[in-house]
Scaffold this active site. Structure first.
Site, PDB file in Angstrom:
ATOM      1  N   HIS A 188       0.828  -1.197   0.000  1.00  0.00           N
ATOM      2  CA  HIS A 188       0.000   0.000   0.000  1.00  0.00           C
ATOM      3  C   HIS A 188       0.871   1.259   0.000  1.00  0.00           C
ATOM      4  O   HIS A 188       0.642   2.192  -0.783  1.00  0.00           O
ATOM      5  CB  HIS A 188      -0.925  -0.001   1.211  1.00  0.00           C
ATOM      6  CG  HIS A 188      -1.804   1.199   1.308  1.00  0.00           C
ATOM      7  ND1 HIS A 188      -3.052   1.270   0.719  1.00  0.00           N
ATOM      8  CD2 HIS A 188      -1.616   2.404   1.913  1.00  0.00           C
ATOM      9  CE1 HIS A 188      -3.588   2.442   0.958  1.00  0.00           C
ATOM     10  NE2 HIS A 188      -2.737   3.149   1.683  1.00  0.00           N
ATOM     11  N   GLU A 189       1.872   1.283   0.872  1.00  0.00           N
ATOM     12  CA  GLU A 189       2.691   2.488   0.988  1.00  0.00           C
ATOM     13  C   GLU A 189       3.591   2.668  -0.232  1.00  0.00           C
ATOM     14  O   GLU A 189       3.813   3.794  -0.685  1.00  0.00           O
ATOM     15  CB  GLU A 189       3.514   2.443   2.274  1.00  0.00           C
ATOM     16  CG  GLU A 189       2.702   2.260   3.551  1.00  0.00           C
ATOM     17  CD  GLU A 189       1.572   3.265   3.704  1.00  0.00           C
ATOM     18  OE1 GLU A 189       1.675   4.382   3.167  1.00  0.00           O
ATOM     19  OE2 GLU A 189       0.583   2.933   4.364  1.00  0.00           O
TER      20      GLU A 189
ATOM     21  N   HIS B 231       1.746   4.286  -3.043  1.00  0.00           N
ATOM     22  CA  HIS B 231       1.561   5.737  -2.979  1.00  0.00           C
ATOM     23  C   HIS B 231       2.584   6.484  -3.838  1.00  0.00           C
ATOM     24  O   HIS B 231       2.359   7.648  -4.169  1.00  0.00           O
ATOM     25  CB  HIS B 231       1.660   6.219  -1.535  1.00  0.00           C
ATOM     26  CG  HIS B 231       0.402   6.031  -0.754  1.00  0.00           C
ATOM     27  ND1 HIS B 231      -0.785   6.613  -1.108  1.00  0.00           N
ATOM     28  CD2 HIS B 231       0.151   5.330   0.384  1.00  0.00           C
ATOM     29  CE1 HIS B 231      -1.719   6.289  -0.228  1.00  0.00           C
ATOM     30  NE2 HIS B 231      -1.180   5.504   0.683  1.00  0.00           N
TER      31      HIS B 231
ATOM     32  N   GLU C  19      -5.552   7.870  -1.733  1.00  0.00           N
ATOM     33  CA  GLU C  19      -5.853   6.710  -0.894  1.00  0.00           C
ATOM     34  C   GLU C  19      -6.791   5.725  -1.589  1.00  0.00           C
ATOM     35  O   GLU C  19      -6.608   4.510  -1.506  1.00  0.00           O
ATOM     36  CB  GLU C  19      -6.462   7.151   0.436  1.00  0.00           C
ATOM     37  CG  GLU C  19      -5.572   8.054   1.277  1.00  0.00           C
ATOM     38  CD  GLU C  19      -4.317   7.367   1.788  1.00  0.00           C
ATOM     39  OE1 GLU C  19      -4.165   6.151   1.550  1.00  0.00           O
ATOM     40  OE2 GLU C  19      -3.492   8.043   2.416  1.00  0.00           O
TER      41      GLU C  19
ATOM     42  N   TYR D 215     -10.699   5.546   1.510  1.00  0.00           N
ATOM     43  CA  TYR D 215     -10.124   4.256   1.149  1.00  0.00           C
ATOM     44  C   TYR D 215     -11.173   3.277   0.589  1.00  0.00           C
ATOM     45  O   TYR D 215     -11.033   2.745  -0.507  1.00  0.00           O
ATOM     46  CB  TYR D 215      -9.460   3.594   2.365  1.00  0.00           C
ATOM     47  CG  TYR D 215      -8.279   4.313   2.948  1.00  0.00           C
ATOM     48  CD1 TYR D 215      -6.986   3.810   2.832  1.00  0.00           C
ATOM     49  CD2 TYR D 215      -8.435   5.500   3.673  1.00  0.00           C
ATOM     50  CE1 TYR D 215      -5.894   4.448   3.383  1.00  0.00           C
ATOM     51  CE2 TYR D 215      -7.350   6.157   4.227  1.00  0.00           C
ATOM     52  CZ  TYR D 215      -6.084   5.637   4.082  1.00  0.00           C
ATOM     53  OH  TYR D 215      -5.016   6.276   4.646  1.00  0.00           O
TER      54      TYR D 215
END
Length: 958
Positions: free
Chosen positions: A376-377, A380, A399, A463
């Site tokens: 997920h990070e 980004h 997000e 999200y």
């Protein structure tokens, strides 16, 4: 020729749309910083070149000084922490707080003044207007006092998380300036630029940072350490998957200076820890193509840095990082940066936080969880790092889009993974969260400013709902087509700060489908898909799923013919099944004895439009059937300004009276019909309010004597109550405030055994509040007032069952709102009290003429948590006082009586449950307490049995 002209016109229009009034300022940072790890300070100098690419003359530049958010209680960050229920920062000692100071701006060598617009925002006044196309050089020293880890920037011991740490110009775009305070909930919007950052710190620190490390000696040291650490980890069988308390080694006396450079990034973050283990690998990416620019690129450096904590999970971190980077490169667009780093460090703003080329991760618990958060990070980097949307105004653009691809990554590499929990089974958090709020009308549009979303809606709207909407779009157009459209969006808008309209236009152009208005509404409004069509199509909008899968992820209320299933407890809503649930029940009261039974209901984890429960119980003491049943129908957003409307009908029946002569138990039946309007308030206001109208029928079976010493039969005593109520709450963390007001009309039937029943019209009000004087230590207060507007026995000295009572025991619960272990029972049952009317915590027998009135009653209740609580036991003190109209006999004039009592308490759940020992009181109350005997018999207790029963769901929690 006509076809060519049309195609040419389309291309011209398309390019003009892409170019419409967008521009980017150019920012080049040169920062020198020295870490003082003894004082937890950073001493630095900033040299910044700022080029004005707009058509406007700029006389000032807005600067973010975000470390100052940790300096005072009035910062936007501090206020948001309190709104979200956290007092950790508010009560932190000043030595743990941070700031940014020692500024001395110069512009092109000339002194320049600045003026604060907020705690962490200042306006730098330029000595002369900055013309279009010109640039200025801005310099200033600055000092950062590094706070403890309250959010993103911080330190834990000598582990440093240096994020949002330097003076930073706000974005100036076609919409003007975007100065924004630092927030914990809500991310950022920054200008793209280049960075050269020089760090000086003790030599034995391991540093991970945005950008490329210039010093070959430092890189060789890291590579050697990575090789050694990988071999050492592979040889160990004692790696921990949990927390390890690991001391910091002493800092080296020798310093080192290392330099990082980064291009086309809008932020720079670095992390330093002497305990870091290092892993290294490479990932081959053939080429980078962004905005028609094709650039050959060599292997990408992949770094992982972590401590002994969860080292058993992190030993495979470089594999996760490589796989995630390749996954996003394949599906969204090729990664354009020279390195990617994932590291483990302190983080108080969620499970992970992204910065260009580097992400910081907190603790996880399992390898799959670590892989998911890292993915997920890392993801980004595309939506936050490269596209650079304004995430403060449009949080879903980063997000939400990223969460959709994270979900696809997990579905690809963990296809059999289920989030299983005891009793409730598998849980889809995205659907659960969205349905939980939307079915109550508590959701907000995803395109809501992040600081205007409630804490729960920040997760759901930024999200979850975008993930569901994109999943639905994927079902409609196909996975490859959606990826192709997303790749076009990435290609066209990389490094250009797209807005929502740019995203939707790109989707429309590339998917060549009529997506309006459904698709945009899924992000911009609270509207949802209406799947009432029997063939699997939406009533309004396109066919978004095949008929074999008619249930949209955004569908609120599932319909159609479904299979029946029976489960235990409850589970998540299954749109393919009609779900029923059963669970065992047990209870006790002195009249029924032990109660055993079962509940059958249809309530899932999400609220349902219609909910019902049937819960019969058998009383082994009374030998009779007891229990409860009810149903509730909800209508979300029935009208403007109303969050939801609720209509409920419920009945309950238990034994409440035992005749001593025959030991026979007699029962009551309470049936209530209630309508409620829950009003809509912006979550940021912390207000809640509702209006209710309730009709209650209370019927009690009682022995019929007719002159006989033993009962000759039974009679039914029935009362009806009509209640109109309004309540409002200001749910502030430090000083909450709430009030209730109600008007009640009571009617009666022709009662033969109750000589002193009366019709009445009764007005009551309650004002409650508190003050948190230390972290988790409260002073709470309650004011109550009630008066009879009409009461046919108001001039009588009779003690009415429905009269005002200073002591809220079972006898004064004349509507049977609460549940008691024993009604009309003496002994320890009299020690169970509630918090209605007078709220007096003194277990005085209801058979005594104390604290009752047929006219009026006012009361004050005070509670204070003690600042010291041995062994964490929540000890406190209390004081109750009341003033009420009292007549000794019907012929006596009405006089005002004052009673009070105080003592020590042990209470939880904001006073809804507790134990109270009275120690001081007025003389009359003292005498009545002493008549009870031992100190143990004077203790009173509260326990909210009715609020804990299965039909009282927790939908008002969030």
């Amino acid at each position: 020729m006509r076809v060519l002209l049309v195609l040419l016109s389309f291309l011209i229009v398309h390019q003009s749309l892409l170019a419409q009034s967008y521009f980017q300022q150019e920012v080049h940072y040169d920062i020198e910083a020295r870490l003082d790890d003894d004082k937890h300070e950073l001493h630095a100098h900033l040299r910044l070149t700022y080029k004005n690419n707009s058509t406007d003359v700029l006389d000032s530049i807005a600067f973010h000084l975000w470390p100052r958010a940790y300096a005072e209680d009035e910062s936007a960050f501090a206020r948001q922490q309190l709104r979200n229920g956290s007092t950790r920062f508010h009560y932190a000692d000043k030595k743990y707080r941070g700031t940014l100071d020692s500024l001395n701006f110069k512009v092109d060598g000339y002194d320049a003044s600045h003026q604060f617009a907020a705690t962490d925002i200042t306006w730098l006044r330029l000595p002369k207007g900055l013309q279009p196309g010109d640039e200025v050089v801005i310099e200033t020293p600055f000092r950062v006092k590094i706070p403890a880890s309250f959010s993103r920037l911080g330190h834990v011991g000598q582990s440093y998380q240096m994020t949002q740490w330097y003076p930073k110009p706000a974005v100036y775009d076609q919409d003007g300036w975007h100065p924004m305070p630092y927030l914990d909930q809500g991310e950022f919007y920054s200008e793209f630029g280049s960075f050269q950052v020089q760090l000086t710190l003790p030599k034995n620190y391991v540093v991970g940072a945005t950008g490329t490390l210039r010093e070959a000696e430092e890189r060789d040291w890291l590579l050697e350490k990575a090789e050694t650490d990988r071999a050492a980890l592979a040889a160990r069988d004692d790696l921990s998957n949990g927390y390890v308390r690991e001391p910091f080694p002493a800092s080296a006396a020798e310093k080192k200076t290392i330099t990082y450079v980064a291009e086309r990034v809008h932020d720079f973050a670095w992390f330093a820890d002497k305990r870091f283990k290092v892993l290294y690998d490479t990932l081959n990416v053939a080429r980078t193509q962004v905005q028609s620019e094709v650039k050959e690129q060599g292997p990408i450096d992949v770094w992982a840095m972590f401590t002994e904590t969860e080292a058993g999970l992190w030993k495979d971190a470089t594999d996760y990082l490589k796989r995630a980077t390749r996954f996003y490169s394949d599906h969204v667009g090729v990664y354009p940066y020279p390195q990617v780093t994932g590291l483990q460090s302190a983080l108080s703003a969620g499970g992970g936080m992204e910065y260009p080329m580097i992400t910081v991760i907190g603790r996880n618990g399992s390898a799959a969880d670590l892989d998911e958060v890292l993915t997920h990070e890392v993801g980004h980097n595309w939506f936050y790092g490269i596209l650079g949307s304004n995430e403060r105004d449009h949080p879903w653009m980063d997000e939400g889009l990223n969460s959709y691809y994270e979900k696809r990554y997990m579905d690809t590499y963990y296809p059999d993974r289920e989030l299983l929990y005891p009793v409730v089974g598998n849980v889809d958090y995205n659907r659960l969260g969205y349905h939980y709020t939307a079915r109550q009308g508590k959701d907000q549009a995803p395109d809501t400013r992040s600081d205007s979303l409630s804490q729960m809606n920040y997760w759901i709207e930024a999200y979850s709902k975008p993930t569901l909407a994109l999943t639905e779009l994927e079902q409609y157009v196909g996975t490859d087509q959606l990826d192709a459209a997303m790749q076009a969006y990435y290609r066209d808008w990389a490094f250009r700060h797209p807005g929502p309209e740019d995203f939707f236009r790109t989707m429309d152009d590339n998917l060549r489908e009529e997506l309006s208005p459904w698709f945009a509404e899924g992000f911009m409004t609270t509207k949802t898909t209406d799947w009432n069509g029997k063939d699997g199509t939406a009533v309004s909008g396109p066919r978004l799923a095949p008929a074999s899968a008619p249930n949209s992820p955004l569908d609120l209320w599932s319909g159609g013919i479904r299979k029946l299933s029976l489960g235990f407890g409850t589970q998540q809503d299954d749109p393919q099944r009609t779900q029923l649930f059963a669970l065992p029940l047990a209870g006790y009261n002195t009249h029924d004895g032990i109660l055993l039974g079962a509940a059958l209901h249809n309530r899932t984890l999400e609220p349902r439009r219609f909910e019902w429960m049937l819960a019969p119980m058998y009383g082994f003491g009374s030998g009779t059937l007891a229990g409860f049943a009810g149903g509730r129908y909800r209508i979300p957003r029935p009208m403007a300004g109303v969050q939801q409307a609720l209509i409920s009908l419920g009945t309950q029946g238990f034994s409440d009276f035992t005749l001593p002569q025959t030991e026979e138990a007699y029962a009551y039946a309470r049936t209530a019909l209630k309508g409620e309007l829950v009003f809509d308030h912006p979550p940021i206001t912390q207000r809640k309010s509702r209006l209710s109208l309730q009709l209650i029928r209370l019927s009690k079976d009682r022995p019929l004597f007719e002159g006989s010493p033993i009962p000759v039969g039974e009679q039914e005593e029935t009362n009806h109550f009509l209640r109109l109520g309004y309540e409002r709450e200001l749910a502030r963390e430090l000083n909450p405030l709430a009030y209730k007001i109600s008007l009640e009309y009571k009617d009666r039937d022709d009662l033969r055994s109750e000589a002193f029943e009366a019709r009445h019209l009764r007005l009551e009000g309650e004002l409650t509040g508190g003050y948190q004087y230390e972290r988790s230590r409260f002073l709470r207060w309650r004011l109550y007032g009630g008066t009879f507007l009409s009461n046919s026995l108001s001039e009588s000295a009779a003690r009415l069952p429905s009269g005002f009572s200073l002591v809220d025991n079972a006898n004064s619960d004349y509507r049977y709102d609460d549940l008691y272990f024993g009604r009309r029972a003496d002994g320890w049952h009299e020690q169970q009290l509630s918090r209605r009317q007078g709220g007096f915590r003194a277990p005085i027998s209801p058979s005594l003429p104390f604290g009752t009135s047929n006219k009026y009653l006012t009361a004050l209740n005070l509670d204070a948590d003690l600042p010291f609580q041995p062994l964490g036991i929540p000890f406190g003190v209390f004081l109750d006082a009341g003033y009420y109209g009292f007549r000794s006999t019907s012929s006596d004039p009405l006089s005002g009586e004052v009673s009070w009592v105080g003592g020590v308490s042990l209470s939880v759940l904001q006073g809804r449950a507790g134990i109270y020992l009275p120690l001081v009181s007025d003389p009359d109350t003292k005498m009545l307490l002493e008549q009870r005997g031992s100190l143990l018999s004077r203790i009173s207790f509260r326990i909210d049995l009715a609020g804990g029963m299965p039909w009282r769901w927790v939908d008002d929690v969030f």
